[in-house]
Every structure is written in structure tokens, then in C-alpha cells.
Design an enzyme around this catalytic site. Structure first.
Site, PDB file in Angstrom:
ATOM      1  N   HIS A 158      59.551  85.260  62.386  1.00 36.21           N
ATOM      2  CA  HIS A 158      59.346  85.581  60.977  1.00 36.21           C
ATOM      3  C   HIS A 158      58.328  84.659  60.324  1.00 36.21           C
ATOM      4  CE1 HIS A 158      61.770  82.188  59.427  1.00 36.21           C
ATOM      5  NE2 HIS A 158      62.641  82.457  60.383  1.00 36.21           N
ATOM      6  N   CYS A 174      65.407  80.259  64.587  1.00 39.58           N
ATOM      7  CA  CYS A 174      64.380  81.296  64.534  1.00 39.58           C
ATOM      8  C   CYS A 174      62.995  80.689  64.767  1.00 39.58           C
ATOM      9  CB  CYS A 174      64.422  82.013  63.195  1.00 39.58           C
ATOM     10  SG  CYS A 174      65.892  83.039  62.978  1.00 39.58           S
TER      11      CYS A 174
END
Length: 198
Positions: A158, A174
Site C-alpha cells: 500500500h 504491511c
């Protein structure tokens, strides 16, 4: 009177100054970002910027290879090259390893911390109800969702609203890219893309 040579750079900079002069209030120079959500931090290591590089690995073209040690993501091409992106990775012990598949993509995704994130970092409890998508959301402009066996791993590739952290181990697991880079990756990564995280 002398005739001055107009360079392409001068023409572009002048045009940029004219275009941005009416975009907002206050004083701004020609190099100020229009949106801080897409600003590349000053002094960012040039190696962390998106670039084409030689790729000697054995992964098939179209695969995304995330090297958490090097802090690079490679989008493998078919000609012995890859597009390399600088990334921020998970703190020690919080990074997903192995194979996954991109099975969902979102523009300006919302974010809700998981229960395990809140246990590790209690200040995240204030976001337990979720944070809507937008420039202040920690997932940034786009997100690619990693799945295994048809199940969401809760790990993502992301964007970020903290681009100065690219190149560091700071996340809850992440993989973060600058918003500029996640836009490019999002547009060039179809659903079903295989991902290898090492």
C-alpha cells in the site's frame, strides 16, 4: 537587444509556475507539491526511487518479489529486468514471508487496525472504528491485498502518508510504497498476480 535561447527546461518550469499559481492560497514556489500525500521526501536516497534494474532471479515475468532485507519490491519483467521500488517493511517479526496472490485492489482504501495491532500498540485503539480512505489514511492512495488459499492474510502492499519512512522497518507487517509508486504499481498489477516475500 540579444535573443535569448529558450530551453525546454525553462519553458517547462515557467509553465509549471503559471499552472500552480492559481491552485491555492498562500505563497508557493514552482517545486512545492500540490498535495503532500504525493510528496517525495527531500533527501530521499535515489536508490529508493522507482527505476528499471537488471533482474537475475528465477521468478516468472509478472511476479512481484518483495525483498524485506534489501527493502525493495521487484516487478519482474520478461527481458531480464524488473521495475524496482523502495519500500518500508514490517518491524522485526511482523512481516509475512512466502507466497501470496493479489486478489483485491482498492483506491483510497479505508483502514482498521487489527486486534493484534492494538495489543502491540494500544494508542491504535482510537482507530478501532476505522479510518476512511483519503490523504490522512495510513494505507495511502491505493492498496493491493495479499491472499493465500483464497483467504485474506491481512497484509497489504500500500501507499503511505509517511513517505519519509521508505527504506525502514516500521510497519505492522504491511509493505509501504510512496503514493506515487503505489499508483504506478496498482495500474500495472492485475488481480491474480503472484507475490513472493523473502
Amino acid at each position: 537587444m540579444t535573443i535569448e535561447k529558450i530551453t525546454r527546461r525553462g519553458l517547462m518550469l515557467g509553465g509549471l509556475a503559471l499552472m500552480t499559481s492559481g491552485c491555492g492560497s498562500g505563497v508557493r514556489d514552482a517545486f512545492s507539491p500540490i498535495s503532500s500525500a504525493f510528496a517525495v521526501p527531500r533527501g530521499m536516497d535515489p536508490r529508493l526511487r522507482r527505476q528499471e534494474v537488471a533482474y537475475q532471479g528465477s521468478e516468472a515475468p509478472g511476479t512481484l518479489v518483495v525483498n524485506t532485507y534489501e527493502r525493495f519490491l521487484y516487478a519482474v519483467q520478461g527481458d531480464g529486468s524488473a521495475t524496482r521500488y523502495g519500500i518500508a517493511v514490517g518491524e522485526e517479526g511482523l512481516t509475512l514471508k512466502g507466497r501470496a496472490t493479489i486478489e483485491r485492489k482498492e483506491q483510497w482504501p479505508s483502514w482498521t487496525p487489527t486486534a493484534s495491532m492494538i495489543r502491540r500498540k494500544p494508542h491504535l485503539a482510537q482507530y478501532a472504528g476505522g479510518v476512511p480512505g483519503g490523504p490522512n489514511n495510513p494505507l495511502g492512495a491505493r492498496a493491493l491485498y495479499l491472499y493465500r488459499g483464497g483467504r485474506d492474510t491481512y497484509f497489504r502492499l500500500h501507499g503511505t502518508n509517511e513517505p519519509w519512512l521508505i527504506g525502514q522497518a516500521v510497519s505492522n507487517g504491511c509493505i509501504r510504497l510512496t503514493n506515487e509508486d503505489i499508483l504506478y504499481l496498482y495500474d500495472n498489477t492485475p488481480l491474480g498476480t503472484p507475490v513472493l516475500i523473502v
